[in-house]
Design an enzyme around this catalytic site. Structure first.
Site, mmCIF file in Angstrom:
data_model
loop_
_atom_site.group_PDB
_atom_site.id
_atom_site.type_symbol
_atom_site.label_atom_id
_atom_site.label_comp_id
_atom_site.label_asym_id
_atom_site.label_seq_id
_atom_site.Cartn_x
_atom_site.Cartn_y
_atom_site.Cartn_z
ATOM 1 C CG HIS A 114 -2.003 -1.022 1.177
ATOM 2 N ND1 HIS A 114 -2.869 -1.172 0.117
ATOM 3 C CD2 HIS A 114 -2.321 -1.988 2.077
ATOM 4 C CE1 HIS A 114 -3.692 -2.181 0.364
ATOM 5 N NE2 HIS A 114 -3.370 -2.698 1.539
ATOM 6 C CG ASP A 149 -3.051 -8.377 0.743
ATOM 7 O OD1 ASP A 149 -2.287 -8.723 1.655
ATOM 8 O OD2 ASP A 149 -4.089 -7.706 0.939
ATOM 9 C CG HIS A 151 -6.767 -5.353 1.821
ATOM 10 N ND1 HIS A 151 -6.256 -6.280 2.709
ATOM 11 C CD2 HIS A 151 -7.913 -4.888 2.363
ATOM 12 C CE1 HIS A 151 -7.059 -6.356 3.758
ATOM 13 N NE2 HIS A 151 -8.073 -5.535 3.575
ATOM 14 C CG ASP A 228 -5.144 -10.134 3.410
ATOM 15 O OD1 ASP A 228 -4.805 -10.723 2.356
ATOM 16 O OD2 ASP A 228 -4.830 -8.953 3.649
#
Length: 284
Positions: A114, A149, A151, A228
């Protein structure tokens, strides 16, 4: 097993009470891998500020050093710049191993995908994957990044955007933080998937993503390995099983591309098992 695993328990030296990105993620996984005969080793390469600047600005690095940033998810800790360099050292060591013919996994924290060129965000301070890919690009290689991931890797995408010899591909839940990755453009290909995506649907999307990477004909593949996507992850809604991660690793290994992976997210107590399963598949 031929795969190399790089880790340093110094990266467990910071924590924020109640924060999901906690020291046990590396500490417990390190223990599990060692017990399974997959003993991690210290990084072979020591990262420096010059490496950071391959993907970030001087201002960004000064902000990490001084704590001069604001992100509700990403606390400032004394000495975070040095911990971030240790994490980056693992990723660069994994890159070097892949280039020398041995797949590798970097078991470090903090994660990185990120973090943008001049932005700390989402538990991430330095974008390890982006730095590694920029280093490989500088050596004249065609590089693909596969972000698995849950995200979207918005920081990596922002840094990669427009690089003709760098393909960024992401599979992620949507809607979910950070809300990006809804469509594909330029050299960045996104596979947004709905909440409650199960193993079958996920692996179908992964096969399509791998085909897209194959069309690109990379010299090297870097995997932003988030866990995740697991059905018991407390901050997302995918429904992958423990065994899914071995299948993901095998699908990637079957390409035979030089490859390395670095830990991104994954916050369920079963994380050490998920990583072990992925590593065994990824080893090929």
């Amino acid at each position: 097993m031929t795969i190399k695993i790089f880790s340093d328990l110094k990266t467990t030296a910071y924590e924020s009470p109640g924060h999901p990105e906690a020291p046990w993620r590396v500490g417990k996984t390190h223990e599990r891998l060692k017990a399974a005969g997959l003993t991690p080793q210290l990084p072979e390469i020591k990262a420096s500020a010059n490496n950071v600047l391959l993907a970030h600005t001087d201002k960004h690095w000064r902000n990490v050093q001084t704590g001069n940033f604001e992100d509700v998810d990403t606390p400032d800790f004394p000495g975070m710049d040095q911990i971030a360099l240790i994490s980056l050292s693992g990723c660069l060591s994994a890159l070097n191993s892949a280039l020398n013919g041995t797949p590798a996994f970097s078991l470090m924290r903090p994660p990185g995908h990120h973090a943008a060129q001049e932005r700390v965000a989402g538990f991430c301070y330095v974008n390890n994957m982006a730095v590694a890919c920029r280093k490989a690009l500088g050596d004249g290689l065609r590089v693909a990044t596969l972000d698995i991931d849950v995200h979207h890797g918005d920081g990596t995408e922002a840094i990669a955007m427009g690089e003709k010899n760098w393909l960024f591909v992401s599979l992620h839940q949507s809607p979910l933080y950070p809300g990006t990755g809804l469509s594909s453009r330029s050299n960045c290909v996104n596979f947004p998937l709905p909440p409650y995506t199960n193993e079958l649907a996920y692996l179908e999307a992964l096969e399509a993503a791998i085909k897209r990477i194959g069309d690109f004909k990379p010299d090297l593949l870097g995997v932003s390995a988030g866990f995740d996507t697991y059905k018991e992850c407390p901050i997302a809604q995918f429904k992958l099983e423990k065994e899914t991660y071995a299948k993901i690793g095998r699908l990637i290994a079957e390409t035979k591309w030089p490859r390395f992976a670095t830990l991104e997210g994954g916050y369920a107590p079963d994380l050490p098992v998920l990583i072990e399963n992925f590593i065994k598949g990824f080893d090929g």
